[in-house]
Design a protein around this motif. Structure first.
Motif, PDB file in Angstrom:
ATOM      1  N   LYS A   1     -39.121 -69.982  34.135  1.00  0.00           N
ATOM      2  CA  LYS A   1     -39.753 -71.273  34.278  1.00  0.00           C
ATOM      3  C   LYS A   1     -41.265 -71.109  34.175  1.00  0.00           C
ATOM      4  O   LYS A   1     -41.855 -70.282  34.849  1.00  0.00           O
ATOM      5  CB  LYS A   1     -39.397 -71.906  35.624  1.00  0.00           C
ATOM      6  CG  LYS A   1     -39.818 -73.363  35.716  1.00  0.00           C
ATOM      7  CD  LYS A   1     -39.145 -74.040  36.876  1.00  0.00           C
ATOM      8  CE  LYS A   1     -39.453 -75.521  36.882  1.00  0.00           C
ATOM      9  NZ  LYS A   1     -38.762 -76.225  37.962  1.00  0.00           N
TER      10      LYS A   1
ATOM     11  N   LEU B   1     -44.637 -86.740  26.373  1.00  0.00           N
ATOM     12  CA  LEU B   1     -43.805 -86.179  27.443  1.00  0.00           C
ATOM     13  C   LEU B   1     -43.988 -86.893  28.783  1.00  0.00           C
ATOM     14  O   LEU B   1     -43.071 -86.921  29.599  1.00  0.00           O
ATOM     15  CB  LEU B   1     -44.120 -84.690  27.625  1.00  0.00           C
ATOM     16  CG  LEU B   1     -43.786 -83.774  26.447  1.00  0.00           C
ATOM     17  CD1 LEU B   1     -44.340 -82.377  26.697  1.00  0.00           C
ATOM     18  CD2 LEU B   1     -42.286 -83.712  26.208  1.00  0.00           C
TER      19      LEU B   1
ATOM     20  N   LYS C   1     -37.581 -87.143  23.904  1.00  0.00           N
ATOM     21  CA  LYS C   1     -37.138 -85.949  23.179  1.00  0.00           C
ATOM     22  C   LYS C   1     -37.321 -86.139  21.673  1.00  0.00           C
ATOM     23  O   LYS C   1     -37.880 -85.280  20.989  1.00  0.00           O
ATOM     24  CB  LYS C   1     -35.678 -85.655  23.507  1.00  0.00           C
ATOM     25  CG  LYS C   1     -35.070 -84.510  22.701  1.00  0.00           C
ATOM     26  CD  LYS C   1     -33.612 -84.306  23.063  1.00  0.00           C
ATOM     27  CE  LYS C   1     -32.970 -83.228  22.201  1.00  0.00           C
ATOM     28  NZ  LYS C   1     -31.554 -82.992  22.547  1.00  0.00           N
TER      29      LYS C   1
ATOM     30  N   ALA D   1     -47.398 -75.281  22.493  1.00  0.00           N
ATOM     31  CA  ALA D   1     -46.023 -75.589  22.903  1.00  0.00           C
ATOM     32  C   ALA D   1     -45.744 -75.086  24.308  1.00  0.00           C
ATOM     33  O   ALA D   1     -45.106 -75.772  25.119  1.00  0.00           O
ATOM     34  CB  ALA D   1     -45.031 -74.963  21.925  1.00  0.00           C
TER      35      ALA D   1
ATOM     36  N   ALA E   1     -44.862 -77.357  27.479  1.00  0.00           N
ATOM     37  CA  ALA E   1     -43.614 -77.083  28.200  1.00  0.00           C
ATOM     38  C   ALA E   1     -43.891 -76.781  29.658  1.00  0.00           C
ATOM     39  O   ALA E   1     -43.146 -77.193  30.549  1.00  0.00           O
ATOM     40  CB  ALA E   1     -42.889 -75.905  27.552  1.00  0.00           C
TER      41      ALA E   1
ATOM     42  N   CYS F   1     -40.540 -77.154  32.083  1.00  0.00           N
ATOM     43  CA  CYS F   1     -39.351 -76.738  31.349  1.00  0.00           C
ATOM     44  C   CYS F   1     -39.123 -75.240  31.471  1.00  0.00           C
ATOM     45  O   CYS F   1     -40.067 -74.470  31.615  1.00  0.00           O
ATOM     46  CB  CYS F   1     -39.496 -77.069  29.858  1.00  0.00           C
ATOM     47  SG  CYS F   1     -39.671 -78.818  29.506  1.00  0.00           S
TER      48      CYS F   1
ATOM     49  N   ILE G   1     -37.965 -72.241  29.108  1.00  0.00           N
ATOM     50  CA  ILE G   1     -37.829 -72.010  27.677  1.00  0.00           C
ATOM     51  C   ILE G   1     -37.632 -70.525  27.408  1.00  0.00           C
ATOM     52  O   ILE G   1     -37.874 -69.676  28.255  1.00  0.00           O
ATOM     53  CB  ILE G   1     -39.059 -72.510  26.895  1.00  0.00           C
ATOM     54  CG1 ILE G   1     -40.311 -71.728  27.322  1.00  0.00           C
ATOM     55  CG2 ILE G   1     -39.268 -73.986  27.068  1.00  0.00           C
ATOM     56  CD1 ILE G   1     -41.525 -72.036  26.486  1.00  0.00           C
TER      57      ILE G   1
ATOM     58  N   MET H   1     -39.920 -77.661  19.308  1.00  0.00           N
ATOM     59  CA  MET H   1     -39.895 -78.432  20.556  1.00  0.00           C
ATOM     60  C   MET H   1     -38.472 -78.804  20.935  1.00  0.00           C
ATOM     61  O   MET H   1     -38.183 -79.110  22.087  1.00  0.00           O
ATOM     62  CB  MET H   1     -40.750 -79.695  20.418  1.00  0.00           C
ATOM     63  CG  MET H   1     -42.247 -79.446  20.477  1.00  0.00           C
ATOM     64  SD  MET H   1     -42.796 -78.562  21.957  1.00  0.00           S
ATOM     65  CE  MET H   1     -42.453 -79.780  23.229  1.00  0.00           C
TER      66      MET H   1
ATOM     67  N   VAL I   1     -37.304 -76.565  23.613  1.00  0.00           N
ATOM     68  CA  VAL I   1     -37.778 -76.916  24.953  1.00  0.00           C
ATOM     69  C   VAL I   1     -36.814 -77.878  25.624  1.00  0.00           C
ATOM     70  O   VAL I   1     -36.422 -77.703  26.770  1.00  0.00           O
ATOM     71  CB  VAL I   1     -39.189 -77.545  24.876  1.00  0.00           C
ATOM     72  CG1 VAL I   1     -39.604 -78.086  26.237  1.00  0.00           C
ATOM     73  CG2 VAL I   1     -40.198 -76.524  24.379  1.00  0.00           C
TER      74      VAL I   1
ATOM     75  N   LEU J   1     -34.220 -77.396  28.734  1.00  0.00           N
ATOM     76  CA  LEU J   1     -34.354 -78.284  29.891  1.00  0.00           C
ATOM     77  C   LEU J   1     -33.029 -78.948  30.207  1.00  0.00           C
ATOM     78  O   LEU J   1     -32.649 -79.095  31.372  1.00  0.00           O
ATOM     79  CB  LEU J   1     -35.431 -79.340  29.608  1.00  0.00           C
ATOM     80  CG  LEU J   1     -35.737 -80.316  30.752  1.00  0.00           C
ATOM     81  CD1 LEU J   1     -36.208 -79.552  31.985  1.00  0.00           C
ATOM     82  CD2 LEU J   1     -36.770 -81.340  30.326  1.00  0.00           C
TER      83      LEU J   1
END
Length: 324
Positions: free
Chosen positions: A7, A210, A221, A238, A242, A247, A249, A262, A265, A269
């Motif tokens: 995370k 976002l 999204k 990115a 994120a 998120c 990833i 993306m 991501v 999530l």
């Protein structure tokens, strides 16, 4: 090969992003000078983020422990005409209703640190007047100015104070006699700043998508993926986006070798939320069963820790949520 997913902590990943001189200079140019290129990246140097100092009052002294998120020194530049200035940045994931006072305290600490450093030069009164020696400072001594920008990454509109006066129960007739302290605030959700740096444009472009409360998760999204597909997004951008969105990833998927996606991501999530839902379902089942058997709260907390392999704090949160 198993790929490790971690995370991204917003504070850490954003500090890493803004450590870049080009991005940092562009933000301050946007906030202070409407996008004019007054501060040059090559004029910046990172400074110590520890601004802890000693507060002295008569025969008492207290330690004031403070750390800034990011501090850079803007050196004197013949090209831009900029003198020495200390530029500080603070990251806020949540609204802090005493933020102007916090900024004032952090700026004071930087001035106090400069004063203490300057005062060490004067070990004797030689070449000083009595008042200068008492002040530990010569009449012509000057300190470096401090400017702080607060960048807020929350989804809600900032409804807190932006100046010291807004924190005070201050009658109008007294206002002109009480010094104010204004805070420079940037809301990532809708900044309207003029950026020249492409990474900053993309970062704030993604964050505006976002952090949009008026859109469904699916709409967000689609927009974020479409934005990334149209634009050439750097990995650092990115990751910063994120991180601000909390998120999980796959770092390798976001590497330059495999390209920035993306969609990854959001996929991660979604997986994270699905796994979280399963764990919460198990937690609720354990709690409900234990309550029916009249098991004590402490024993339920212990069982949650053992069965779900979670921390004491997380077990307490599950209990608070489901033991109604």
């Amino acid at each position: 090969m198993n790929r490790k997913k971690q995370k991204l902590k917003p504070d850490v990943v954003l500090k890493n992003y803004w450590n870049g001189n080009a991005e940092f200079a562009d933000l301050f140019n946007a906030v202070l000078f409407d996008g004019k290129q007054i501060i040059q990246p090559e004029d910046l140097e990172s400074d110590d983020t520890d601004v802890s100092t000693i507060q002295e009052h008569e025969d008492l002294a207290d330690s004031l422990i403070l750390f800034r998120d990011t501090i850079k020194i803007c050196k004197k530049s013949e090209k831009s005409g900029v003198q020495f200035v200390l530029l500080g940045m603070e990251h806020q994931e949540h609204i802090h209703y005493a933020m102007p006072m916090r900024v004032m305290g952090m700026d004071y600490s930087l001035y106090k640190k400069q004063y203490d450093s300057n005062a060490r030069k004067y070990k004797t009164s030689e070449g000083m007047t009595a008042d200068e020696f008492l002040s530990h400072m010569k009449k012509d001594d000057k300190f470096t100015p401090v400017i702080t920008v607060v960048v807020y990454y929350g989804k809600d509109e900032w409804d807190g104070a932006k100046s010291l006066h807004e924190l005070l129960a201050l009658p109008d007739e007294w206002a002109e006699y009480v010094n104010d302290y204004k805070m420079l605030l940037v809301e990532a959700r809708k900044s309207n700043l003029v950026f020249r740096n492409v990474n900053n444009r993309h970062l704030f472009g993604l964050l505006e998508i976002l952090l949009d409360q008026g859109q469904t998760a699916n709409e967000i999204k689609k927009k974020a993926i479409a934005y990334a597909d149209v634009n050439d997004i750097e990995t650092c951008v990115a990751m910063a986006a994120a991180g601000a969105a909390n998120c999980k990833i796959d770092y390798q998927m976001l590497s330059k070798k495999e390209g920035v996606n993306m969609g990854t991501v959001f996929e991660e999530l979604a997986k994270e939320n699905k796994e979280l839902g399963k764990i919460e379902g198990k937690a609720e089942g354990i709690i409900m069963t234990c309550l029916e058997l009249e098991v004590s709260k402490d024993d339920i907390i212990q069982k949650l820790k053992e069965k779900l392999n979670v921390s004491e704090k997380q077990a307490q949160e599950y209990y608070t949520t489901f033991a109604k």
